[in-house]
Design a protein around this motif. Sequence first.
Motif, mmCIF file in Angstrom:
data_model
loop_
_atom_site.group_PDB
_atom_site.id
_atom_site.type_symbol
_atom_site.label_atom_id
_atom_site.label_comp_id
_atom_site.label_asym_id
_atom_site.label_seq_id
_atom_site.Cartn_x
_atom_site.Cartn_y
_atom_site.Cartn_z
ATOM 1 N N UNK A 308 0.837 -1.244 0.119
ATOM 2 C CA UNK A 308 -0.122 0.041 0.205
ATOM 3 C C UNK A 308 0.988 1.269 0.066
ATOM 4 N N UNK A 309 2.006 1.194 0.734
ATOM 5 C CA UNK A 309 2.964 2.529 0.546
ATOM 6 C C UNK A 309 3.330 2.534 -0.569
ATOM 7 N N UNK A 310 3.786 1.501 -1.127
ATOM 8 C CA UNK A 310 4.536 1.602 -2.586
ATOM 9 C C UNK A 310 3.586 2.234 -3.493
ATOM 10 N N UNK A 311 2.164 1.654 -3.471
ATOM 11 C CA UNK A 311 1.346 1.873 -4.429
ATOM 12 C C UNK A 311 0.850 3.574 -4.518
ATOM 13 N N UNK A 312 0.531 3.864 -3.086
ATOM 14 C CA UNK A 312 0.251 5.446 -3.010
ATOM 15 C C UNK A 312 1.563 6.490 -3.317
ATOM 16 N N UNK A 337 -10.729 -4.133 -2.558
ATOM 17 C CA UNK A 337 -11.154 -4.535 -1.308
ATOM 18 C C UNK A 337 -10.079 -5.093 -0.248
ATOM 19 N N UNK A 338 -9.100 -5.820 -0.988
ATOM 20 C CA UNK A 338 -8.194 -6.419 -0.146
ATOM 21 C C UNK A 338 -7.205 -5.538 0.491
ATOM 22 N N UNK A 339 -6.857 -4.500 -0.296
ATOM 23 C CA UNK A 339 -6.046 -3.315 0.147
ATOM 24 C C UNK A 339 -6.435 -2.356 0.887
ATOM 25 N N UNK A 340 -7.913 -2.430 1.161
ATOM 26 C CA UNK A 340 -8.442 -1.071 1.610
ATOM 27 C C UNK A 340 -8.095 -0.749 3.075
ATOM 28 N N UNK A 341 -8.060 -1.474 3.957
ATOM 29 C CA UNK A 341 -7.546 -1.127 5.379
ATOM 30 C C UNK A 341 -6.202 -0.567 5.278
ATOM 31 N N UNK A 342 -5.293 -0.912 4.387
ATOM 32 C CA UNK A 342 -3.957 -0.634 4.405
ATOM 33 C C UNK A 342 -3.571 0.599 3.760
ATOM 34 N N UNK A 343 -4.311 0.887 2.389
ATOM 35 C CA UNK A 343 -4.320 2.200 1.895
ATOM 36 C C UNK A 343 -4.910 3.212 2.622
ATOM 37 N N UNK A 345 -4.830 3.260 5.998
ATOM 38 C CA UNK A 345 -3.782 3.416 7.088
ATOM 39 C C UNK A 345 -2.902 4.311 6.519
ATOM 40 N N UNK A 346 -2.138 4.456 5.359
ATOM 41 C CA UNK A 346 -1.196 5.064 4.822
ATOM 42 C C UNK A 346 -1.602 6.470 4.643
ATOM 43 N N UNK A 351 -1.906 12.338 5.659
ATOM 44 C CA UNK A 351 -2.732 13.526 5.436
ATOM 45 C C UNK A 351 -3.843 13.536 6.568
ATOM 46 N N UNK A 352 -4.138 12.580 7.416
ATOM 47 C CA UNK A 352 -4.946 12.740 8.518
ATOM 48 C C UNK A 352 -6.357 12.248 8.265
ATOM 49 N N UNK A 353 -7.025 12.044 9.248
ATOM 50 C CA UNK A 353 -8.179 11.187 9.236
ATOM 51 C C UNK A 353 -9.378 11.939 8.285
ATOM 52 N N UNK A 354 -9.551 13.168 8.289
ATOM 53 C CA UNK A 354 -10.582 13.778 7.692
ATOM 54 C C UNK A 354 -10.383 13.958 5.953
ATOM 55 N N UNK A 355 -9.164 13.835 5.784
ATOM 56 C CA UNK A 355 -8.815 13.643 4.301
ATOM 57 C C UNK A 355 -9.187 12.510 3.878
ATOM 58 N N UNK A 356 -8.646 11.274 4.675
ATOM 59 C CA UNK A 356 -8.979 10.135 4.064
ATOM 60 C C UNK A 356 -10.516 9.803 3.981
#
Length: 387
Positions: A308-312, A337-343, A345-346, A351-356
């Motif tokens: 997820x870090x590499x992807x973003x 769907x598989x990567x949802x929670x990890x993306x 998190x990143x 950027x913070x929870x509001x942006x996410x």
Amino acid sequence: MGIFKIKRFNKDSGNSVEQFMVNGYYFEIVTNVVELSEKEAQAHFTSRIDEPKDFLKNMLIATVMDGQERFFLVGQAAEEHQLANKHISKLHNKAESEIAYICFLAGAAYYHVLHADSADQTSVEIDYFSTMLPIWLLKKGEKFSDMQEQMAARFRGEHNVTIMTPGAERTLSIKVAISKCRIEGADARWAIKKNFKLEDNELANEFDEFDTLIHDIGGGTCDLALLPTGLKAPKNRAALESLTDISYLKHIETLRTEKLLEFFADVRSLEKFIYEHINDSKMELVDGSSGKTTDLTKVIHHSLRSYAKIYTAKVENTFPLPQGKMYKNIYIGGNGTVLKQFIEEVIREKFGEEIQQQYHIFPPDGGKLNLYALEILSLNETAVAAL
């Protein structure tokens, strides 16, 4: 004899799974395709299937290609074969690959077994067929329309398939009248804009005032489509990019060979385990012989978080944000769907929870939105044609 009519046949070809929606009926076929000799095909099954739906797990078909009859195990029936997964860790050229074509024949055969009035209804007429190509393939042509027409032409016209699975035997002649090829990722916007009744979807209102980046995260490639406000079509080729150097399947194959070799014989089995257990509190593998349970949560989560870090980071480099501007982001595709929670998190860490929460959206059924878009477009075009 008799004609078996199919109004709409939509197919989304994934690296790991082919998704179908035929006359609104959904099913999947895993992309295991293994060619057999005629002798091997004749001797493969030792008993008959009892129910039409059992054909999905026991697909053995034959077809004539370039004047030669060839025999194929397809889907779950080919899972244990050592050559079944040879394609899924490399770029899969769907415009030329036999896999996409063989799975089309198998899908048509399965729908016939389920829904035909009898096995003698051997003439199949498909009024409207549609499929998609990923952005990296479309960019190989001087114009997107060149590759789209090449793909569409593969399915337009006449085809033949013989079902050899005992209990479902029949030979079908298939004619496709209209064949279309769409753009993966970019055309998924229609599944956000409309529903299957062709009514406006309320979810689309969230994107009226923002440019939107669609992330179509597949097993081999990740397609990115930057859409103007209101989920309009991409403006130009530069608004469509494909990340081909961070294959998810290659990533988890490295995980398998370095950390999990004793637990998974191939990348397909690991991929399936992750998909089935990603939302569990613990990703526990149970040994079928001993009953011993092994908790693989930590090692798999660590690997997916790394991906997820590499992807973003790759996405930020590909579509950097203009000064003072925000994109909405929609994540779709088989691995969204598989990567949802990890993306998530990143994004939260950076950027913070509001942006996410406000700008990074994982819609329901995200893994099926490309196929849903094909269905919506086919419903619209066949409705217009009927007027």
